[in-house]
Design an enzyme around this catalytic site. Structure first.
Site, short mmCIF file in Angstrom:
data_model
loop_
_atom_site.label_atom_id
_atom_site.label_comp_id
_atom_site.label_asym_id
_atom_site.label_seq_id
_atom_site.Cartn_x
_atom_site.Cartn_y
_atom_site.Cartn_z
N ASP A 73 11.07 -10.18 2.92
CA ASP A 73 12.02 -9.80 1.82
C ASP A 73 11.18 -9.11 0.84
OD1 ASP A 73 10.83 -12.41 1.36
OD2 ASP A 73 12.05 -12.72 -0.43
N ASP A 104 3.74 -5.04 -1.08
CA ASP A 104 4.11 -6.29 -1.17
C ASP A 104 5.52 -6.47 -0.19
OD1 ASP A 104 4.51 -9.04 -1.96
OD2 ASP A 104 5.36 -8.51 -3.91
N GLU A 138 10.92 -15.30 0.04
CA GLU A 138 9.53 -15.63 -0.79
C GLU A 138 9.53 -14.91 -2.31
OE1 GLU A 138 5.47 -15.39 -2.61
OE2 GLU A 138 7.12 -13.82 -2.26
N GLU A 139 10.30 -13.97 -2.36
CA GLU A 139 10.72 -13.19 -3.59
C GLU A 139 11.80 -14.13 -4.26
OE1 GLU A 139 8.53 -11.56 -4.87
OE2 GLU A 139 7.65 -10.07 -3.41
#
Length: 392
Positions: A73, A104, A138-139
């Protein structure tokens, strides 16, 4: 175009804004299955926030295991008209690859996969198991991603020895910094209760901002710990403060403060919580009457001291780039905080992070192949050390 760059661009072209995965895990699982990995989806979360999780393992589970961890993500793009090019159409300019996820962390994911392809082609029967733990949350809240997989692996008793998280840790060049730990994060919401009233009649009201001010001064000046050789001292910061009706002639009825600790291994959440409560009590605030306090533990700190994993990564970086890498625990949190609960050695290593979460996020093209080679060399170092140990 290298295999790593091709896969990086294929992943970047998928608009996988949290919690959407947009087929990234399927693409990766297809590559891993061809290498002999057993791929298992552990998706979770509610219907309106479905999270994609992948656990893939090559080996029978009875040998030392290296886990590659990361997330598919990405954060939202922000205003599209501010980007020089479409954030989900990988673009090359000035020796750089532009697009959301370039740094990222889709470059890291591609480098991990291609490194494994090259390593297994040269070493089809290595002395280690290899695994992947990937998520699409994760974000975001991170409630249904890596933590869910880690809990399942712990319940099953799966062996994990080392983990490399592909977060962008480098500063100027790939490999110049790795994270061998991260601080914990502990948030609090403090509601101080007063009595609303006319500002011209303060004796008929009770101003909660005035009530909390002495405690706030002490909290902001408190030294929580001294840090240690790996971590800076624990810090406490107010992030938000809300009180009042918006009118200039009304004493507010309550005030709400949001604050956060970034704490090192010298402090525990329990001790920090008690110290805050003690300070509030010293300033005549009593729970349930004058204040309410709610806590959220976002993650405990973790630290991997130099050992097999750190030594292998350092040697790989030095061999590939000539850089004597720097160990660091700075920055925010990562999914390493969950993995460290089930894996004894966890580090983070990825490309430079100067443009992460920004408009026109990018990675320098010359940083991509060295990252893949560092990952492959790390596999080689760990496999060789495990083989030597088995023969000893």
């Amino acid at each position: 175009m290298t295999a790593t760059l091709r896969l990086t661009e294929a992943l970047m072209a998928r608009p996988s804004v949290t919690p959407s995965d947009e087929g990234c895990l399927e693409l990766i699982a297809e590559r891993l299955s061809a290498l002999g990995f057993t791929c298992e989806r552990m998706d979770g979360g509610p219907a309106d926030f479905r999270v994609a999780n992948l656990w893939a393992r090559r080996g029978c589970g009875d040998r030392p295991t290296l886990v590659w961890a990361g997330h598919t993500d990405v954060v939202p793009t922000g205003p599209l008209n501010a980007w020089t090019s479409d954030p989900f159409v990988p673009s090359h300019r000035d020796g750089k690859l532009f697009g959301r996820g370039a740094s990222d962390m889709k470059t890291s994911l591609a480098a991990m996969v291609v490194a494994c392809e090259e390593f297994i082609a040269a070493h089809p029967k290595p002395a280690i198991d290899i695994a992947f733990l990937l998520t699409s949350d994760e974000e975001g809240p991170a409630n249904d991603g890596t933590v869910v997989v880690c809990n399942a692996l712990r319940d099953r008793g799966e062996r994990l020895d080392w983990c490399i998280v592909g977060e962008p840790t480098s500063v100027e060049r790939t490999g110049d910094m790795i994270k061998n730990g991260r601080r914990g994060t502990l948030s609090g919401r403090l509601t101080v209760k007063g009595i609303q009233g006319h500002i011209a009649y303060p004796h008929l009201a009770r101003n909660p901002i005035h009530m909390v001010a002495p405690a706030l001064a002490e909290l902001s000046g408190t030294v929580w710990d001294q840090g240690n050789a790996f971590f800076p001292p624990t810090s406490w910061q107010v992030s938000n403060m809300h009180g009042g009706t918006g009118a200039s002639n009304v004493i507010p009825g309550n005030v709400v403060l949001d604050f956060n600790f970034r704490f090192c291994t010298e402090s525990t959440p329990e001790v920090l919580q008690q110290r805050v409560v003690d300070i509030l009590h010293r300033h005549s605030l009593q729970p349930g009457v004058d204040f309410d306090l709610a806590w959220t533990l976002g993650g405990r700190p973790f630290l991997t001291t130099p050992g097999r994993l750190v030594n292998a990564v350092r040697a790989a970086i030095l061999s590939e780039t000539g850089i004597d890498t720097e160990l660091s625990t700075t920055g925010g949190t990562s999914d390493g905080r969950f993995i460290a609960q089930v894996c004894p050695e966890v580090i983070e290593l990825g490309p430079p992070n100067a443009t992460i979460h920004k408009i026109d996020e990018c990675v320098t093209l010359s940083d991509i192949e060295p990252l893949k080679n560092i990952y492959r060399r790390t596999l080689e170092h760990l496999a060789r050390m495990s083989q030597e140990q088995a023969l000893a």
